[in-house]
Design a protein around this motif. Structure first.
Motif, PDB file in Angstrom:
ATOM      1  N   PHE A  47     -27.939 -10.453  -9.026  1.00  0.00           N
ATOM      2  CA  PHE A  47     -26.852 -10.282  -8.365  1.00  0.00           C
ATOM      3  C   PHE A  47     -27.038 -11.300  -7.192  1.00  0.00           C
ATOM      4  O   PHE A  47     -28.161 -10.806  -6.340  1.00  0.00           O
ATOM      5  N   LEU A  48     -26.518 -12.475  -6.850  1.00  0.00           N
ATOM      6  CA  LEU A  48     -26.643 -13.326  -5.884  1.00  0.00           C
ATOM      7  C   LEU A  48     -25.445 -13.133  -4.818  1.00  0.00           C
ATOM      8  O   LEU A  48     -24.236 -12.739  -5.183  1.00  0.00           O
ATOM      9  N   ILE A  49     -26.089 -13.096  -3.571  1.00  0.00           N
ATOM     10  CA  ILE A  49     -25.121 -12.442  -2.448  1.00  0.00           C
ATOM     11  C   ILE A  49     -24.958 -13.683  -1.422  1.00  0.00           C
ATOM     12  O   ILE A  49     -26.144 -14.310  -1.120  1.00  0.00           O
ATOM     13  N   ARG A  50     -23.800 -14.112  -1.100  1.00  0.00           N
ATOM     14  CA  ARG A  50     -23.560 -15.234  -0.139  1.00  0.00           C
ATOM     15  C   ARG A  50     -22.913 -14.643   1.194  1.00  0.00           C
ATOM     16  O   ARG A  50     -22.241 -13.655   1.035  1.00  0.00           O
ATOM     17  N   ASP A  51     -23.222 -15.348   2.156  1.00  0.00           N
ATOM     18  CA  ASP A  51     -22.557 -14.880   3.451  1.00  0.00           C
ATOM     19  C   ASP A  51     -21.070 -14.687   3.210  1.00  0.00           C
ATOM     20  O   ASP A  51     -20.273 -15.510   2.851  1.00  0.00           O
ATOM     21  N   PRO A  52     -20.517 -13.327   3.676  1.00  0.00           N
ATOM     22  CA  PRO A  52     -19.430 -13.047   3.046  1.00  0.00           C
ATOM     23  C   PRO A  52     -18.108 -13.754   3.780  1.00  0.00           C
ATOM     24  O   PRO A  52     -17.355 -14.296   3.078  1.00  0.00           O
ATOM     25  N   VAL A  53     -18.116 -14.332   5.228  1.00  0.00           N
ATOM     26  CA  VAL A  53     -17.343 -14.901   5.758  1.00  0.00           C
ATOM     27  C   VAL A  53     -17.190 -16.303   4.980  1.00  0.00           C
ATOM     28  O   VAL A  53     -16.063 -16.918   4.656  1.00  0.00           O
ATOM     29  N   SER A  54     -18.313 -17.138   4.980  1.00  0.00           N
ATOM     30  CA  SER A  54     -18.242 -18.493   4.260  1.00  0.00           C
ATOM     31  C   SER A  54     -17.904 -18.411   2.841  1.00  0.00           C
ATOM     32  O   SER A  54     -17.165 -19.202   2.319  1.00  0.00           O
ATOM     33  N   ARG A  55     -18.142 -17.134   2.170  1.00  0.00           N
ATOM     34  CA  ARG A  55     -17.730 -17.219   0.687  1.00  0.00           C
ATOM     35  C   ARG A  55     -16.149 -17.052   0.610  1.00  0.00           C
ATOM     36  O   ARG A  55     -15.712 -17.808  -0.262  1.00  0.00           O
ATOM     37  N   LEU A  56     -15.666 -16.407   1.386  1.00  0.00           N
ATOM     38  CA  LEU A  56     -14.071 -16.153   1.409  1.00  0.00           C
ATOM     39  C   LEU A  56     -13.605 -17.451   1.839  1.00  0.00           C
ATOM     40  O   LEU A  56     -12.345 -17.782   1.095  1.00  0.00           O
ATOM     41  N   TRP A  57     -13.977 -18.158   2.883  1.00  0.00           N
ATOM     42  CA  TRP A  57     -13.434 -19.362   3.202  1.00  0.00           C
ATOM     43  C   TRP A  57     -13.500 -20.551   2.215  1.00  0.00           C
ATOM     44  O   TRP A  57     -12.703 -21.107   2.040  1.00  0.00           O
ATOM     45  N   SER A  58     -14.825 -20.414   1.461  1.00  0.00           N
ATOM     46  CA  SER A  58     -15.056 -21.320   0.339  1.00  0.00           C
ATOM     47  C   SER A  58     -13.869 -21.117  -0.649  1.00  0.00           C
ATOM     48  O   SER A  58     -13.282 -22.019  -1.342  1.00  0.00           O
ATOM     49  N   HIS A  59     -13.647 -19.874  -1.100  1.00  0.00           N
ATOM     50  CA  HIS A  59     -12.773 -19.539  -2.063  1.00  0.00           C
ATOM     51  C   HIS A  59     -11.256 -20.055  -1.816  1.00  0.00           C
ATOM     52  O   HIS A  59     -10.585 -20.666  -2.608  1.00  0.00           O
ATOM     53  N   ALA A  60     -11.021 -19.810  -0.463  1.00  0.00           N
ATOM     54  CA  ALA A  60      -9.574 -20.121  -0.018  1.00  0.00           C
ATOM     55  C   ALA A  60      -9.636 -21.744  -0.042  1.00  0.00           C
ATOM     56  O   ALA A  60      -8.445 -22.095  -0.552  1.00  0.00           O
ATOM     57  N   ARG A  61     -10.550 -22.521   0.258  1.00  0.00           N
ATOM     58  CA  ARG A  61     -10.483 -23.908   0.278  1.00  0.00           C
ATOM     59  C   ARG A  61     -10.430 -24.336  -1.329  1.00  0.00           C
ATOM     60  O   ARG A  61      -9.483 -25.314  -1.615  1.00  0.00           O
ATOM     61  N   ARG A  62     -10.974 -23.808  -2.076  1.00  0.00           N
ATOM     62  CA  ARG A  62     -10.936 -24.173  -3.478  1.00  0.00           C
ATOM     63  C   ARG A  62      -9.477 -23.920  -4.170  1.00  0.00           C
ATOM     64  O   ARG A  62      -9.047 -24.779  -4.829  1.00  0.00           O
ATOM     65  N   ALA A  63      -9.067 -22.842  -3.711  1.00  0.00           N
ATOM     66  CA  ALA A  63      -7.578 -22.439  -4.236  1.00  0.00           C
ATOM     67  C   ALA A  63      -6.720 -23.384  -3.788  1.00  0.00           C
ATOM     68  O   ALA A  63      -5.613 -23.691  -4.248  1.00  0.00           O
ATOM     69  N   ALA A  64      -6.757 -23.598  -2.575  1.00  0.00           N
ATOM     70  CA  ALA A  64      -5.898 -24.882  -1.877  1.00  0.00           C
ATOM     71  C   ALA A  64      -5.844 -26.212  -2.697  1.00  0.00           C
ATOM     72  O   ALA A  64      -5.051 -27.105  -2.692  1.00  0.00           O
ATOM     73  N   GLY A  65      -7.186 -26.468  -2.879  1.00  0.00           N
ATOM     74  CA  GLY A  65      -7.478 -27.918  -3.539  1.00  0.00           C
ATOM     75  C   GLY A  65      -6.852 -28.913  -2.622  1.00  0.00           C
ATOM     76  O   GLY A  65      -7.142 -28.979  -1.547  1.00  0.00           O
ATOM     77  N   ASN A  66      -6.410 -29.871  -3.033  1.00  0.00           N
ATOM     78  CA  ASN A  66      -5.721 -30.968  -2.187  1.00  0.00           C
ATOM     79  C   ASN A  66      -4.390 -30.928  -2.086  1.00  0.00           C
ATOM     80  O   ASN A  66      -3.558 -31.948  -1.750  1.00  0.00           O
ATOM     81  N   SER A  67      -3.853 -29.727  -2.222  1.00  0.00           N
ATOM     82  CA  SER A  67      -2.491 -29.496  -1.859  1.00  0.00           C
ATOM     83  C   SER A  67      -2.144 -29.665  -0.552  1.00  0.00           C
ATOM     84  O   SER A  67      -2.695 -28.991   0.296  1.00  0.00           O
ATOM     85  N   ARG A  68      -0.853 -30.100  -0.183  1.00  0.00           N
ATOM     86  CA  ARG A  68      -0.350 -30.273   1.239  1.00  0.00           C
ATOM     87  C   ARG A  68       0.405 -29.348   1.512  1.00  0.00           C
ATOM     88  O   ARG A  68       0.833 -29.013   2.509  1.00  0.00           O
ATOM     89  N   GLU A  69       0.933 -28.438   0.523  1.00  0.00           N
ATOM     90  CA  GLU A  69       1.886 -27.387   0.855  1.00  0.00           C
ATOM     91  C   GLU A  69       1.185 -25.884   0.729  1.00  0.00           C
ATOM     92  O   GLU A  69       1.432 -25.501   1.613  1.00  0.00           O
ATOM     93  N   ILE A  70       0.007 -25.986   0.367  1.00  0.00           N
ATOM     94  CA  ILE A  70      -0.602 -24.768  -0.058  1.00  0.00           C
ATOM     95  C   ILE A  70      -1.802 -25.059   1.192  1.00  0.00           C
ATOM     96  O   ILE A  70      -2.693 -25.919   0.933  1.00  0.00           O
ATOM     97  N   LYS A  71      -2.053 -24.079   2.065  1.00  0.00           N
ATOM     98  CA  LYS A  71      -3.027 -24.213   3.030  1.00  0.00           C
ATOM     99  C   LYS A  71      -4.201 -23.310   3.061  1.00  0.00           C
ATOM    100  O   LYS A  71      -3.851 -21.940   2.738  1.00  0.00           O
ATOM    101  N   ALA A  72      -5.298 -23.546   3.208  1.00  0.00           N
ATOM    102  CA  ALA A  72      -6.711 -22.694   2.928  1.00  0.00           C
ATOM    103  C   ALA A  72      -6.430 -21.723   3.938  1.00  0.00           C
ATOM    104  O   ALA A  72      -6.606 -20.672   3.618  1.00  0.00           O
ATOM    105  N   ASN A  73      -5.883 -22.042   5.230  1.00  0.00           N
ATOM    106  CA  ASN A  73      -5.919 -20.951   6.098  1.00  0.00           C
ATOM    107  C   ASN A  73      -4.857 -19.673   5.803  1.00  0.00           C
ATOM    108  O   ASN A  73      -5.198 -18.591   6.045  1.00  0.00           O
ATOM    109  N   ASP A  74      -3.745 -20.170   5.112  1.00  0.00           N
ATOM    110  CA  ASP A  74      -2.549 -19.344   4.845  1.00  0.00           C
ATOM    111  C   ASP A  74      -3.537 -18.558   3.641  1.00  0.00           C
ATOM    112  O   ASP A  74      -3.034 -17.267   3.634  1.00  0.00           O
TER     113      ASP A  74
END
Length: 277
Positions: free
Chosen positions: A129-156
Motif C-alpha cells: 500500500f503506497l501512501i502519498r501526501d493527502p493534500v498533494s494527492r487530491l490536488w493532483s487528482h483534480a488537475r488530472r480530472a480537469a485536463g486541458n478543459s477551459r470550462e472545468i477548473k481544477a479548483n472547482d
C-alpha cells in the motif's frame, strides 16, 4: 518492479478485478480491456519489434500481452467471482518469475472482508500500500480530472471533492480506514506500507524504499535502469492557499494518524501540514 528479473506484474495497469466484482460491474472490466486494446494499438505498440520480443511492453511481448487480455476477458465473461482463478491466471502469465501481481489503487477503498479475499486468493499473497501526501494527492487528482478543459477548473473540482460530491475520490485519501481494514484482514507480515515520496524521490531514499519492498517480497535487490523523477513528492504548487487550507481541514486527521503510526511524517507531509493548518 517489472525491471526486476524476479518479478512480473500484469501488463495492463489497474486490472480492477476485485472492485469491479464488489460493485457488480462486470461489464466495466470488458470495457476497460477494449479501451486498453485500442490505446495500445493506436500508439504504435503493434510494431514488429514488440511482437518479436526485441522490445517489450511492461515486460511482455505483444503476443503475451494480448493473450493476458484475452484470458482476463474470458474470466470476467464467466460472471463467477473467483479470486483463486484470477490469481492463477496472473501466475500463468508470469511464467517462471518468482513474484507476480498487479496494481490497482482502487482496491484501497475495498472493505476488510474483500481485502481478506485478496490475501486468501493465493498462497503467500502479499499486499503493498503506497501512501502519498493527502493534500498533494487530491490536488493532483483534480488537475488530472480537469485536463486541458477551459470550462472545468481544477479548483472547482477539488472544492466539489471537499464538499462530498465525489465520495469515492475522498475515500482514497482515508489512509486510516484502509490501514485498519488491512490490519483486520491480513497478517502484518503480509502487508507493506510505503510512502510514495520515498519511493519516487530518487537517490538513497528511493533505493532504501525499493530494497524494503524487495526484502518484503523476498526477491533480489535491483536498481531499475532509469528511475523517473516523478513529482509525486512535490508540494501542491499552484493550489490556492485558501483551497489548500479547506482541504487540509478535511484531511488533517489522516496526517495525525500516519504521524502517530509511523513516528513522524516525510518532509513534504510535515511542510504541508504546517503551512495549511
Amino acid at each position: 518492479m517489472n525491471s526486476n528479473p524476479d518479478c512480473l506484474l500484469s501488463s495492463m495497469k489497474e486490472m480492477h478485478y476485485y472492485d469491479s466484482f464488489h460493485a457488480q460491474d462486470i461489464t466495466g472490466i470488458r470495457s476497460r480491456i477494449a479501451r486498453h486494446r485500442s490505446r495500445v494499438r493506436s500508439i504504435g505498440f503493434n510494431q514488429l519489434a514488440y511482437w518479436t520480443g526485441l522490445r517489450r511492453f511492461h515486460g511482455y511481448t505483444m503476443r503475451e500481452h494480448f493473450a493476458l487480455l484475452k484470458d482476463y476477458e474470458n474470466l470476467a465473461s464467466g460472471h463467477e467471482y473467483s479470486p483463486s482463478a484470477y490469481a492463477e491466471m496472473l501466475r500463468h502469465h508470469a511464467g517462471d518469475h518468482k513474484v507476480f501481481g498487479e496494481i490497482t489503487p482502487a482496491y484501497a477503498i475495498l472493505p476488510a472482508e474483500q481485502l481478506g479475499q485478496i490475501y486468501s486468493a493465493s498462497p503467500d499473497t502479499k499486499l503493498i500500500f503506497l501512501i502519498r501526501d493527502p493534500v498533494s494527492r487530491l490536488w493532483s487528482h483534480a488537475r488530472r480530472a480537469a485536463g486541458n478543459s477551459r470550462e472545468i477548473k481544477a479548483n472547482d473540482i477539488l472544492h466539489d471533492i471537499n464538499s462530498g460530491k465525489y465520495p469515492d475520490v475522498l475515500k482514497r485519501s482515508d489512509y486510516r480506514q484502509t490501514i485498519l481494514n488491512l490490519e483486520s484482514a491480513v497478517p502484518p507480515s503480509n502487508v507493506h506500507i510505503e510512502f510514495s515520496e520515498n519511493l519516487f524521490s530518487g537517490g538513497e531514499a528511493a533505493e532504501i524504499a525499493r530494497n524494503k519492498i524487495c526484502d518484503f517480497l523476498t526477491i533480489s535487490h535491483h536498481s531499475p535502469p532509469m528511475v523517473d523523477q516523478v513529482r509525486n513528492g512535490a508540494p501542491p504548487g499552484d493550489l490556492p492557499d485558501e483551497l489548500a487550507r479547506e482541504t487540509m481541514a478535511l484531511l488533517r486527521p489522516q496526517y495525525e494518524f500516519i504521524a502517530d503510526r509511523f513516528g513522524g511524517l516525510p518532509q513534504i507531509w510535515a511542510s504541508n501540514l504546517s503551512k495549511y493548518s
